[in-house]
Design an enzyme around this catalytic site. Sequence first.
Site, mmCIF file in Angstrom:
data_model
loop_
_atom_site.group_PDB
_atom_site.id
_atom_site.type_symbol
_atom_site.label_atom_id
_atom_site.label_comp_id
_atom_site.label_asym_id
_atom_site.label_seq_id
_atom_site.Cartn_x
_atom_site.Cartn_y
_atom_site.Cartn_z
ATOM 1 N N ASP A 48 -1.104 -5.975 8.883
ATOM 2 C CA ASP A 48 -2.055 -4.893 8.621
ATOM 3 C C ASP A 48 -3.371 -5.552 8.201
ATOM 4 O OD1 ASP A 48 -3.462 -2.667 7.912
ATOM 5 O OD2 ASP A 48 -2.053 -1.934 6.402
ATOM 6 N N TRP A 56 0.847 -1.199 0.000
ATOM 7 C CA TRP A 56 0.000 0.000 0.000
ATOM 8 C C TRP A 56 0.887 1.255 0.000
ATOM 9 C CZ3 TRP A 56 -2.081 2.567 4.893
ATOM 10 C CH2 TRP A 56 -2.994 3.591 4.576
ATOM 11 N N LYS A 106 -13.423 0.078 6.411
ATOM 12 C CA LYS A 106 -14.100 -0.570 5.288
ATOM 13 C C LYS A 106 -15.236 -1.473 5.767
ATOM 14 C CE LYS A 106 -10.518 1.237 3.597
ATOM 15 N NZ LYS A 106 -9.413 1.441 2.819
HETATM 16 C C1 LMR Z 1 -6.752 2.974 -0.401
HETATM 17 O O1 LMR Z 1 -5.793 2.206 -0.415
HETATM 18 O O2 LMR Z 1 -7.187 3.520 -1.422
HETATM 19 C C2 LMR Z 1 -7.437 3.269 0.901
HETATM 20 O O3 LMR Z 1 -6.875 2.527 1.919
HETATM 21 C C3 LMR Z 1 -7.542 4.709 1.186
HETATM 22 C C4 LMR Z 1 -6.241 5.348 1.540
HETATM 23 O O4 LMR Z 1 -6.169 5.980 2.595
HETATM 24 O O5 LMR Z 1 -5.276 5.244 0.767
#
Ligand code: LMR
Length: 398
Positions: free
Chosen positions: A211, A130, A246
């Site tokens: 996570d 992420w 979510k």
């Molecule tokens: C995402 O990955 O789009 C979500 O978790 C929102 C974010 O805060 O990035």
Amino acid sequence: MFQSLQPLPPDPILGLSATFKADSNPEKVDLGIGVYKDEHGNTPIMKAVKLAEESLLKSQTTKSYVGPTGAIGYNETIARMVLGDTLLDSLGKRRLTIQTPGGCGGLRLAADFIAKANADTTIWVSNPTWANHKPLLGSAGLKFNQYPYYDYLTHSLDFEGMLACLKQVPEGDLVLLHGCCHNPSGADLNPEQWLQVRDAAIEKKFTVFIDLAYQGMGTGLEEDVYGVRLLAESLPELIVVSSCSKNFGLYRERTGAVTLICESAKSCATSSTLLAAAARANYSMPPDHGAAIVQLIMNTPDLREIWDDELNEVRNRINRLRSLFVQRLRAASIEQDFSFIENEKGMFSFLGVNENQIKVLIEKYSIYLVNSSRINIASINDSNIDYLISSLKEVLDS
Ligand code: LMR
């Protein structure tokens, strides 16, 4: 003193969201930010949440401070949801959970805590991971390394590469895993693979940090924590950061938690003082509203039933959309094979298109996706699927 500052580029996910909002094309499609959308393209407040809010409005008698570690009832509720009754009871005082301002707040707090334990810690993250993991964890001073995770050529998990790399992780380093619904790839570990990761952690003595931002969005509330529970029952130490953004749709209420499993009750008691101090030094205490909603829903059978049904519908809709999307891409005689999308979990998959194609999709068609080609499956609906498929076909065929 501010004169010398240089502007930063926009956030890769939130920046895209802002550009989407400013786009006046009525056909625009937002496949960017990871927010659930219903068939009308809305992100509704769940019924169970609304009912809990109504009840809280009537019953709450004070807005006084809660404390740096949040509400005890919420913390126990999250621990039960993540670990389940049996494991929770058997861990006893080796486990602690503290409320945080969302999953991001939890990741940042956990990073501060890790840095206190060892300022030189290296954390291994999946390649890819992420986009906000590095900013969040890096701001506490942690160093990074990567393990292979996703093979862009085969559109699948590179488990062999991942495991081989984990077997080289030095003792004392941390390995960040996604509990379920891997963000950005949607490619998850299966139970057999979790077992092998567990064995590598035991053999190499690295600490696992999970996570867990999507519990209930992949296969089911219990199924999605198979890996978390396996590691929690087998490893001496574990960090789990969970989020209710979510699965409860509580995005802006910033509702998350850090759960820690320690080698001993004594180490757990010590750790709890450090986490509380880190919270106090960062933001003093987490916001209450989202946590109060979650606590009420999970401990009120009627509300719990409504929420379970709503969460099932969210998950089933995403999984239906995955199949529909693949089917429609095939029916449009697009040569590329997208069948992998059907096997992935959660909101995201990589579309596998290149940067140039992404640029055209955004600039010519107002179809917004993150520059890694990650798409949010939940944004697809009956009103935009034809446009989406025909635009994709034009881009892929050109
Ligand atoms: C995402 O990955 O789009 C979500 O978790 C929102 C974010 O805060 O990035």
